[in-house]
Design a protein around this motif. Sequence first.
Motif, PDB file in Angstrom:
ATOM      1  N   MET A 238       8.760   3.826  11.454  1.00  0.00           N
ATOM      2  CA  MET A 238       8.176   4.609  10.246  1.00  0.00           C
ATOM      3  C   MET A 238       7.195   3.484   9.521  1.00  0.00           C
ATOM      4  SD  MET A 238       7.447   7.111   8.732  1.00  0.00           S
ATOM      5  CE  MET A 238       8.862   8.288   9.700  1.00  0.00           C
ATOM      6  N   PRO A 239       7.741   2.345   9.225  1.00  0.00           N
ATOM      7  CA  PRO A 239       6.842   1.201   8.582  1.00  0.00           C
ATOM      8  C   PRO A 239       5.493   1.011   9.317  1.00  0.00           C
ATOM      9  CG  PRO A 239       8.914   0.469   8.513  1.00  0.00           C
ATOM     10  CD  PRO A 239       8.795   1.743   9.494  1.00  0.00           C
ATOM     11  N   ILE A 240       5.634   0.903  10.524  1.00  0.00           N
ATOM     12  CA  ILE A 240       4.355   0.863  11.533  1.00  0.00           C
ATOM     13  C   ILE A 240       3.385   2.177  11.289  1.00  0.00           C
ATOM     14  CG2 ILE A 240       3.309   1.026  13.746  1.00  0.00           C
ATOM     15  CD1 ILE A 240       5.637  -0.948  14.711  1.00  0.00           C
ATOM     16  N   LEU A 241       3.920   3.429  11.290  1.00  0.00           N
ATOM     17  CA  LEU A 241       2.895   4.474  11.031  1.00  0.00           C
ATOM     18  C   LEU A 241       2.637   4.554   9.506  1.00  0.00           C
ATOM     19  CD1 LEU A 241       5.250   7.297  12.776  1.00  0.00           C
ATOM     20  CD2 LEU A 241       3.108   6.119  13.528  1.00  0.00           C
ATOM     21  N   LEU A 242       3.325   4.062   8.524  1.00  0.00           N
ATOM     22  CA  LEU A 242       2.820   4.012   7.064  1.00  0.00           C
ATOM     23  C   LEU A 242       1.634   3.077   6.900  1.00  0.00           C
ATOM     24  CD1 LEU A 242       6.217   4.582   5.352  1.00  0.00           C
ATOM     25  CD2 LEU A 242       4.545   6.041   5.795  1.00  0.00           C
ATOM     26  N   LEU A 243       1.748   1.832   7.597  1.00  0.00           N
ATOM     27  CA  LEU A 243       0.810   0.827   7.656  1.00  0.00           C
ATOM     28  C   LEU A 243      -0.567   1.311   8.265  1.00  0.00           C
ATOM     29  CD1 LEU A 243       2.009  -2.483   8.444  1.00  0.00           C
ATOM     30  CD2 LEU A 243       0.511  -2.002   6.376  1.00  0.00           C
ATOM     31  N   MET A 244      -0.472   1.987   9.301  1.00  0.00           N
ATOM     32  CA  MET A 244      -1.537   2.819  10.165  1.00  0.00           C
ATOM     33  C   MET A 244      -2.094   3.612   9.174  1.00  0.00           C
ATOM     34  SD  MET A 244      -0.046   2.773  13.798  1.00  0.00           S
ATOM     35  CE  MET A 244      -1.631   3.919  14.488  1.00  0.00           C
ATOM     36  N   ALA A 245      -1.335   4.504   8.382  1.00  0.00           N
ATOM     37  CA  ALA A 245      -1.880   5.686   7.496  1.00  0.00           C
ATOM     38  C   ALA A 245      -2.624   5.092   6.318  1.00  0.00           C
ATOM     39  CB  ALA A 245      -0.644   6.562   6.955  1.00  0.00           C
ATOM     40  N   PHE A 246      -2.054   3.790   5.866  1.00  0.00           N
ATOM     41  CA  PHE A 246      -2.776   3.068   4.828  1.00  0.00           C
ATOM     42  C   PHE A 246      -3.953   2.687   5.077  1.00  0.00           C
ATOM     43  CE2 PHE A 246      -3.133  -0.864   2.205  1.00  0.00           C
ATOM     44  CZ  PHE A 246      -3.568  -0.239   0.984  1.00  0.00           C
ATOM     45  N   GLY A 247      -4.063   2.105   6.348  1.00  0.00           N
ATOM     46  CA  GLY A 247      -5.539   1.756   6.983  1.00  0.00           C
ATOM     47  C   GLY A 247      -6.410   2.813   7.184  1.00  0.00           C
ATOM     48  N   TRP A 248      -5.843   3.971   7.694  1.00  0.00           N
ATOM     49  CA  TRP A 248      -6.855   5.092   7.796  1.00  0.00           C
ATOM     50  C   TRP A 248      -7.380   5.671   6.558  1.00  0.00           C
ATOM     51  CZ3 TRP A 248      -6.203  10.339   6.385  1.00  0.00           C
ATOM     52  CH2 TRP A 248      -7.028  11.415   7.033  1.00  0.00           C
ATOM     53  N   GLY A 249      -6.602   5.710   5.453  1.00  0.00           N
ATOM     54  CA  GLY A 249      -7.112   6.065   4.097  1.00  0.00           C
ATOM     55  C   GLY A 249      -8.140   5.099   3.488  1.00  0.00           C
ATOM     56  N   ILE A 250      -7.682   4.006   3.626  1.00  0.00           N
ATOM     57  CA  ILE A 250      -8.669   2.868   3.144  1.00  0.00           C
ATOM     58  C   ILE A 250      -9.876   3.027   3.970  1.00  0.00           C
ATOM     59  CG2 ILE A 250      -9.149   0.035   3.026  1.00  0.00           C
ATOM     60  CD1 ILE A 250      -7.265   1.123   1.062  1.00  0.00           C
ATOM     61  N   ALA A 251     -10.050   3.071   5.046  1.00  0.00           N
ATOM     62  CA  ALA A 251     -11.306   3.163   5.783  1.00  0.00           C
ATOM     63  C   ALA A 251     -12.212   4.558   5.408  1.00  0.00           C
ATOM     64  CB  ALA A 251     -11.192   3.255   7.411  1.00  0.00           C
ATOM     65  N   ARG A 252     -11.475   5.547   5.057  1.00  0.00           N
ATOM     66  CA  ARG A 252     -12.144   6.624   4.624  1.00  0.00           C
ATOM     67  C   ARG A 252     -12.544   6.703   3.646  1.00  0.00           C
ATOM     68  NH1 ARG A 252     -10.718   6.302   9.109  1.00  0.00           N
ATOM     69  NH2 ARG A 252     -10.959   7.432  10.936  1.00  0.00           N
ATOM     70  N   TRP A 253     -11.854   6.303   2.400  1.00  0.00           N
ATOM     71  CA  TRP A 253     -11.995   6.401   1.016  1.00  0.00           C
ATOM     72  C   TRP A 253     -12.465   4.970   0.079  1.00  0.00           C
ATOM     73  CZ3 TRP A 253      -7.331   9.317   2.493  1.00  0.00           C
ATOM     74  CH2 TRP A 253      -7.385  10.519   2.867  1.00  0.00           C
ATOM     75  N   GLY A 254     -12.340   4.103   1.272  1.00  0.00           N
ATOM     76  CA  GLY A 254     -12.609   2.567   0.500  1.00  0.00           C
ATOM     77  C   GLY A 254     -14.145   2.553   0.528  1.00  0.00           C
ATOM     78  N   ARG A 255     -14.726   1.149   0.126  1.00  0.00           N
ATOM     79  CA  ARG A 255     -16.019   0.967   0.190  1.00  0.00           C
ATOM     80  C   ARG A 255     -16.546  -0.103   1.083  1.00  0.00           C
ATOM     81  NH1 ARG A 255     -17.177   0.061  -6.221  1.00  0.00           N
ATOM     82  NH2 ARG A 255     -14.860  -0.301  -6.284  1.00  0.00           N
ATOM     83  N   TRP A 256     -15.692  -0.173   2.245  1.00  0.00           N
ATOM     84  CA  TRP A 256     -15.956  -1.324   3.176  1.00  0.00           C
ATOM     85  C   TRP A 256     -16.636  -0.488   4.495  1.00  0.00           C
ATOM     86  CZ3 TRP A 256     -11.616  -1.367   0.079  1.00  0.00           C
ATOM     87  CH2 TRP A 256     -11.374  -2.342  -0.682  1.00  0.00           C
ATOM     88  N   GLU A 257     -17.634  -1.315   4.963  1.00  0.00           N
ATOM     89  CA  GLU A 257     -18.186  -0.646   6.095  1.00  0.00           C
ATOM     90  C   GLU A 257     -17.369  -0.888   7.360  1.00  0.00           C
ATOM     91  OE1 GLU A 257     -21.857  -2.420   6.534  1.00  0.00           O
ATOM     92  OE2 GLU A 257     -22.781  -1.622   4.603  1.00  0.00           O
ATOM     93  N   ARG A 258     -17.698  -0.366   8.773  1.00  0.00           N
ATOM     94  CA  ARG A 258     -16.917  -0.470   9.792  1.00  0.00           C
ATOM     95  C   ARG A 258     -16.883  -2.028  10.272  1.00  0.00           C
ATOM     96  NH1 ARG A 258     -15.007   2.827  14.157  1.00  0.00           N
ATOM     97  NH2 ARG A 258     -14.431   1.209  15.892  1.00  0.00           N
ATOM     98  N   SER A 259     -18.061  -2.592  10.026  1.00  0.00           N
ATOM     99  CA  SER A 259     -18.143  -4.181  10.764  1.00  0.00           C
ATOM    100  C   SER A 259     -17.196  -4.922   9.990  1.00  0.00           C
ATOM    101  CB  SER A 259     -19.549  -4.379  10.419  1.00  0.00           C
ATOM    102  OG  SER A 259     -19.859  -4.590   8.923  1.00  0.00           O
TER     103      SER A 259
END
Length: 322
Positions: free
Chosen positions: A1-22
Amino acid sequence: MPILLLMAFGWGIARWGRWERSFFDRLNSLCFQWFLPLQLFMNVYEMESFRDVNWRVLSYLVGGILFALALGVAAARLAVKDPRQQGVIAMAAFRSNQVVLGLPMAEAMGGQAAMGFASVASSFCVPVFNALAVVTLSAYSRENGKKPSVPAVLKKTFCNPLIVGTLAGFAALGVRKLLPTVDGAAVFTIKDSLPSFYKALQDIAKVASPLMIFVLGTKLDLKAAGRLRKMLTLGTLLRLVLCPAILIAAAIGLRDVLQLTAAEIPALVAVFASPAAVSGPVMVQEIGGDEQLASQLVMWTTMLSMLSIFAFVFVLRSGGLL
């Protein structure tokens, strides 16, 4: 579960954060080039004496990894057309998340004794995992549409940062063993002679796994699961069902020959039944292959391993083997 939560956090940051894919690609590369090799160096350097280790079981673990690779290569050749996906499927068959999930799982199953043997096993299995992963991905990679030659694969293998980190660890361990001793301890070790530097190395090494999992989440495309359904099913069955069932059952059948004890069985579950390694997608990005398939396999095998590992442990406990 901690691994899945970390992945979910990264998924959310990539979609709603201001950082580019690069930016996340560079983070991925940083993990592969520096943090992971340092983690592997520290894992090897921290190894202690192997005098009381059951070498028969260790040999079986390495042989089992090679068997899983052969099974994965055969399955990929029969069921997969795209060479970029063939390498990922073959890697998923043999390469497990033994360090991040396997070690704490072994301790939960068998206590400190099981954790001790599983730690020694990881010192041998992790270098084998990484060497075979580099060779496998390099063999299936395509440069200018051509299959790489044997010298090219060997060059990629020995120049790979993960292999360099592992070999550097063994070299440092060898030097430590050759040094004169005082009261049974080497006159110089990084840990005792340079404690602050050693602590800094430990802290940097600890960054590798959580950062890799976070970056993995930023790259996930949940819509791709439908397109990759056939490959995900094949990879998941190999990683969580077929390989562990065959190899754990064979080890139990050979327990008298292997002199297998209850403290060593958790290491079998940790190596053979853990989900796909979180470092797999990083290697796929750097060496070549279907990175999205590798990322999806980590996510789905991690989720479904909650059921498969429970089933294996239940059967072993019911049989009085744990």
